[in-house]
Write an enzyme that holds these catalytic residues in place. Sequence first.
Site, PDB file in Angstrom:
ATOM      1  N   ASP B 299       0.746  -1.158   0.127  1.00  0.00           N
ATOM      2  CA  ASP B 299      -0.037   0.151   0.051  1.00  0.00           C
ATOM      3  C   ASP B 299       0.768   1.175  -0.051  1.00  0.00           C
ATOM      4  O   ASP B 299       1.787   1.429   0.579  1.00  0.00           O
ATOM      5  CB  ASP B 299      -0.911   0.049   1.294  1.00  0.00           C
ATOM      6  CG  ASP B 299      -2.253  -0.985   1.104  1.00  0.00           C
ATOM      7  OD1 ASP B 299      -2.753  -0.974  -0.086  1.00  0.00           O
ATOM      8  OD2 ASP B 299      -2.544  -1.482   2.043  1.00  0.00           O
ATOM      9  N   GLU B 340      -1.245  18.611   6.409  1.00  0.00           N
ATOM     10  CA  GLU B 340      -1.068  19.476   5.297  1.00  0.00           C
ATOM     11  C   GLU B 340      -1.092  20.765   5.616  1.00  0.00           C
ATOM     12  O   GLU B 340      -0.147  21.414   5.074  1.00  0.00           O
ATOM     13  CB  GLU B 340      -2.306  19.161   4.282  1.00  0.00           C
ATOM     14  CG  GLU B 340      -2.197  17.474   3.453  1.00  0.00           C
ATOM     15  CD  GLU B 340      -3.137  16.713   4.203  1.00  0.00           C
ATOM     16  OE1 GLU B 340      -3.517  16.730   5.395  1.00  0.00           O
ATOM     17  OE2 GLU B 340      -3.059  15.490   3.633  1.00  0.00           O
ATOM     18  N   THR B 370     -15.286  22.073   5.301  1.00  0.00           N
ATOM     19  CA  THR B 370     -16.449  21.041   5.280  1.00  0.00           C
ATOM     20  C   THR B 370     -16.597  20.377   3.906  1.00  0.00           C
ATOM     21  O   THR B 370     -16.224  20.795   3.004  1.00  0.00           O
ATOM     22  CB  THR B 370     -17.638  22.119   5.638  1.00  0.00           C
ATOM     23  OG1 THR B 370     -18.089  22.642   4.204  1.00  0.00           O
ATOM     24  CG2 THR B 370     -17.862  22.979   6.533  1.00  0.00           C
ATOM     25  N   GLN B 372     -19.242  20.331   2.213  1.00  0.00           N
ATOM     26  CA  GLN B 372     -20.048  20.960   1.233  1.00  0.00           C
ATOM     27  C   GLN B 372     -19.120  21.905   0.276  1.00  0.00           C
ATOM     28  O   GLN B 372     -19.093  21.858  -0.732  1.00  0.00           O
ATOM     29  CB  GLN B 372     -21.177  21.912   1.950  1.00  0.00           C
ATOM     30  CG  GLN B 372     -22.382  20.698   2.151  1.00  0.00           C
ATOM     31  CD  GLN B 372     -22.148  20.065   3.494  1.00  0.00           C
ATOM     32  OE1 GLN B 372     -21.385  20.530   4.342  1.00  0.00           O
ATOM     33  NE2 GLN B 372     -22.332  18.574   3.689  1.00  0.00           N
ATOM     34  N   ARG B 374     -15.907  22.445   0.659  1.00  0.00           N
ATOM     35  CA  ARG B 374     -14.664  21.637   0.133  1.00  0.00           C
ATOM     36  C   ARG B 374     -13.248  22.635   0.089  1.00  0.00           C
ATOM     37  O   ARG B 374     -12.597  22.527  -0.656  1.00  0.00           O
ATOM     38  CB  ARG B 374     -14.591  20.989  -0.979  1.00  0.00           C
ATOM     39  CG  ARG B 374     -15.634  19.578  -0.815  1.00  0.00           C
ATOM     40  CD  ARG B 374     -15.823  18.973  -1.966  1.00  0.00           C
ATOM     41  NE  ARG B 374     -14.533  18.463  -2.537  1.00  0.00           N
ATOM     42  CZ  ARG B 374     -14.463  18.097  -4.035  1.00  0.00           C
ATOM     43  NH1 ARG B 374     -15.360  18.797  -4.869  1.00  0.00           N
ATOM     44  NH2 ARG B 374     -13.361  17.775  -4.498  1.00  0.00           N
ATOM     45  N   MET B 375     -13.511  23.709   1.070  1.00  0.00           N
ATOM     46  CA  MET B 375     -12.322  24.544   1.215  1.00  0.00           C
ATOM     47  C   MET B 375     -12.330  24.992   2.666  1.00  0.00           C
ATOM     48  O   MET B 375     -13.383  25.015   3.264  1.00  0.00           O
ATOM     49  CB  MET B 375     -12.298  25.748   0.024  1.00  0.00           C
ATOM     50  CG  MET B 375     -13.656  26.374   0.248  1.00  0.00           C
ATOM     51  SD  MET B 375     -13.952  27.562  -1.098  1.00  0.00           S
ATOM     52  CE  MET B 375     -15.134  28.402  -0.784  1.00  0.00           C
ATOM     53  N   ASP B 515     -10.389  -5.630   2.588  1.00  0.00           N
ATOM     54  CA  ASP B 515      -8.984  -6.289   2.174  1.00  0.00           C
ATOM     55  C   ASP B 515      -9.159  -7.869   2.358  1.00  0.00           C
ATOM     56  O   ASP B 515      -8.382  -8.585   1.732  1.00  0.00           O
ATOM     57  CB  ASP B 515      -8.026  -5.759   2.912  1.00  0.00           C
ATOM     58  CG  ASP B 515      -7.447  -4.470   2.553  1.00  0.00           C
ATOM     59  OD1 ASP B 515      -7.798  -4.198   1.410  1.00  0.00           O
ATOM     60  OD2 ASP B 515      -6.981  -3.509   3.371  1.00  0.00           O
TER      61      ASP B 515
END
Lengths: 599, 675
Positions: B299, B340, B370, B372, B374-375, B515
């Site tokens: 992985d 990040e 969030t 919704q 996405r920033m 898996d």
Amino acid sequence: MTLNGWVQIALFLALVVLATRPLGSYMARVFAREKTLLDPVLRPVERLIYRTTAVDETREMDWKEYAVAMLLFSAASMLLLYLLQRVQAVLPFNPQKLTGVMPQHLAWNTAASFTTNTNWQSYGGESTMTYFTQMAGLAYHNFVSAATGIALAIAFIRGVARRQMATIGNFWVDLVRATLWVLLPFCVVGALALVSQGVVQNLRPYDTVKIVEPQQVPHLGTDGKPTVDAAGKPVMDTVSEQVIAQGPVASQEIIKEWGTNGGGFFNANSAHPFENPTPLSNLIEMFSIFAIGSGLTYTLGKMTGSQRHGWAVWGAMAALFLVGVLVAYSAEASGNPLLHGAEQHASAMAPGGNMEGKEVRFGVANSALFATVTTDTSCGAVNSWHDSFTPLGGLVPLVNIMLSEVIFGGVGSGMYGMLIFVVLTVFIAGLMVGRTPEYLGKKIESYEVKMAMLFALIFPLIILIFAGISTIRPYGLAALGNNGPHGLSEILYAYTSAAGNNGSAFGGLSTNTPWYNTTLGLVMLLGRFWMKIPVLAIAGSLAKKKYVPASVGTFPVTTPLFSVLLIGVILILGALTFFPALSLGPILEHLLMNAGKAF
Amino acid sequence: MASKKSIWDPTIVKGASLSALLKLDPRKMMGNPVMFVVEVGSVVTTILLILHPHQAFGFNLQITLWLWFTVLFANFAEAMAEGRGKAQADTLRKARSETVANRLLANGKTEQVPSSDLRAGDVVLVSAGELIPGDGEIIEGIASVDESAITGESAPVIRESGGDRSAVTGGTRVLSDQIKVKITSNPGETFLDRMIALVEGAERQKTPNEIALNILLAGLTIVFLLAVVTLQPFAMYSGAPQTIFVLVSLLVCLIPTTIGGLLSAIGIAGMDRLVQHNVLAMSGRAVEAAGDVNTLLLDKTGTITLGNRQAASFIPAPGVSEDELADAAQLSSLADETPEGRSIVVLAKEKYNLRGRELHDHHAEFIPFTAQTRMSGVNLNGFQIRKGSVDAIERFVQENGGTFPAEVRTLVDQIARQGSTPLVVAEKQRGALGVIELKDIVKGGMKERFDQLRAMGIRTVMITGDNPLTAAAIAREAGVDDFLAQATPKDKMDLIRREQGDGKLVAMTGDGTNDAPALAQADVGVAMNSGTQAAKEAGNMVDLDSNPTKLIEIVGIGKQLLMTRGALTTFSIANDVAKYFAIIPAMFAATFPVLQALNIMHLKTPQSAVLSAVIFNAIIIIMLIPLALKGIKYKPMAAEALLRRNLLIYGVGGIVAPFVGIKIIDMVITMAGLA
């Protein structure tokens, strides 16, 4: 040792090397049923054989069926030869009016001997066998027993090469193709070449000639021992005539070598001037002994797609061969230290070395070479008397056979014998690279190891047990011509030769007795057929396996290192098994000879 | 439990000595044909010694004793390996101590029951400070758990209901919070119980390769039995019959006692080494398979790369300076606690010398990420700074009446193609400011390890959910041989099947329930201990540290196990050459003095020669115990090189060593007047 001797040995090996590739790829084509130049002539014959015998040439067999076909065929052939010998008196081509082969144990021994490609001879050819028995019985077996060996080797190679298949070929097809394509054509050419050298080929009665110088020989009584007169002096007979045996020799001589059979037309085998008249015929015969065994290594490479592996196996064989020749030649060339008066140095006028039991036209080098070649393989033809070799010189043929005749080996049998050693080598050493062992992409697991060990076990089992009994029982000892360590060598050699299906005799042992004829016959059969079953079992098991692709992590079977390993395993396994026996035989004799004692 | 004990730990040695005696029971010895033959030989010589005490008593007694020692030493080797396992099992057993469980009843109340009364399906409540009473799955709650009893790792781990981190192991301790656990195994069948059984070797079965090797050794034993038995008639023929003592000595020296005596110890020690790496193999077969692996599926996240992406560079939009972009990026991330986000702050600080600022005074308002929008970002002094995926930011810019520059779009594509993740930064009025490049950071040293694996012929395939572009770039950087991008569990399964179809053995790691099928299909499936119960059941190994990189060590241990077997087999067989040169002249030199020529070691007397060979044969077993337990030295390299190296050490060494050893022993016992 002379330069001339070495040049002859080098010439011989060069011929073998040159023939390996063309012969090997030809055989690969034959058994893959690809087109060959001889097809227009042989294909119709082949088809006719299948039609008359109702063989479906497209049908494949699994290993068990293959084994059963092989065993049945051999059993039927053996029975045929036994009967033939018993009734030969009433059959044609019997100008000497020879009777049926009596006693029965001799006929049994000979039948076993020729069926197993051993060609051990408890009889003298010219005084026992009619031309008909020689041609229809013995020569027939010379072809089919050799073809059976080749068929098995090919079946084994198929097992390695095939992937996830249940079958390993068709025994009948392999047998027929081996006979028609691999044996017959070369024998036709070879026989003519031998005739050109003076080998006879006729059906005439024996010649009787006046000898130039009449000889005095001891008169033998009814018990076979020299008789003495009242004064205690030996009674002598004067011999002024000699019977010169004749026969269809050349046609049988060539298959004797080409099929590594070794059974001579005459009692003296390849030392007889009608079997092997010149140094050139000698070279042809030695080449014929090695040719197929050497070629099969190339066939192995070609069929498994790893030519380098084929050559690695060839390299191991060649190295073992050279060591044998070196030891035998140097031992014979240095002569016998106990003979003080005799001139044993090579010169323009004398061959030098130990010439006892050797033909002057061959000399020391070609006798030592022939002895090595004939025992590296399962041939057993002889052009000199192994019993008269120096202890170390005689050790070489014995050890060669004890190593299971895998140095080029008998046609086919040398190849599959060697491949069993390859399997063992891969298993023992393969673990050292940190993977479970694999051979050309096939995993070597407990089944293969079990069968390989069975193969490796049978051989010493039948030699040591029977030789052991013979050395302590009166019926074993009575046949001995010599005592001391030399006598032990004689007994050991007889059973080793029988188990290895070699057929050469050390000599000095009168084996035409019920005990030896019966047990040697049994040992020959066990050494041939009992050992073939595990071979086929491995072939069948390998054919079924999945192929594991090779990587740099795979145990390498293509490198010089592998050849060295293979040699190591062969030597260590063989030596460890037989060293105790050898130390009381030839090794002790050698040490005693140097200390001034001979036997 | 991964504590490493010294090989000659006194308590283990003591226990092993005792159990070496108990193992003399012929019914137990039968399992090992080589040593069984030695035992039979010892019994025979003992009986003869008692029946004929007047013939060469001193010599015969010594031979008999050393034959018994040979058997005992082999038993001792096996007992040592088992003892080391037992020591680990005892540590584990302590964790299994009886606890009281709070079983949840149907009416919602709890009752206190001993943990041994729990059955699969029961639900228990475990609070902070309590031991988890059995293996199970969290069905409600989240807790930090101390698993050091199992893993030896003292840092607590988080376990929570749902998802792939829900499994808990009996005997571990909850440190905080309260969880509801559904028990998944009955007493005696728990993970811990299985572990104990495995390390103790109680459930040990011979592995396929071990069986094959045993057949080889048994075959060799028969061959030598034959050679020795038939030597007597040859000796009688030659007028030099031998005593049974000498014949048995020769036999025992020739049969492969060294590997025969150490074979099972090697197998047990292999499992043991895995346990020391905190890996639990469910069978010895799996360890062997690990040595044979052709393809490793790894992985990406956590194995090849560090778990998180990190900011690598700021690339400004046209008309924006790098400093401006860095400043905006840092401001937008100051409250972003994701790895990040933190890496953006750090990069701005290190590369552009921008210090993190305390913004509370500036009436800063942080906008969290969030699903919704996405920033995320910050509103500060009238500025609205946002960072996020290209689509989200484009929408943000357009909603605020700006246009999203095509150049930024191109930049974004470029970055994606290099295998990095682009984050776009924008300000409400100024529009798009530029792009932050987030990079997967390949772990240090991975490239070298993959090179080593390649040298051993093992192919590595990286499994990742990334798009093919990103995956290709990371694969290139990490040096793996191949990759599987946007991998679904089905893709993974197909890949394994395809590889196996080509005859290859595949190893993989996994933790999630999805898996499980692939783990079961793989030849070596290593489940993470943190993973679900389903994954652990499907695999044939469990890594207690939950470290996917461990797969590489596991392969190494498997190879080392096989190599140790091969090396000692070779050594054992090679030893025989010298023993012949010791014993054969000793047997016959009295009758044939010329055979002294074979006594190349110049051993003093026939008696001392035979005795020295027998003693060497016995003590070499003891001397090789450490090697058998630790495994031979292993370095990743190509098979040819590996073979040459091992052949030199164990093949050539195996021929030479006994010549030296027997000579030394001969000198010692001659000096001591023993023979």
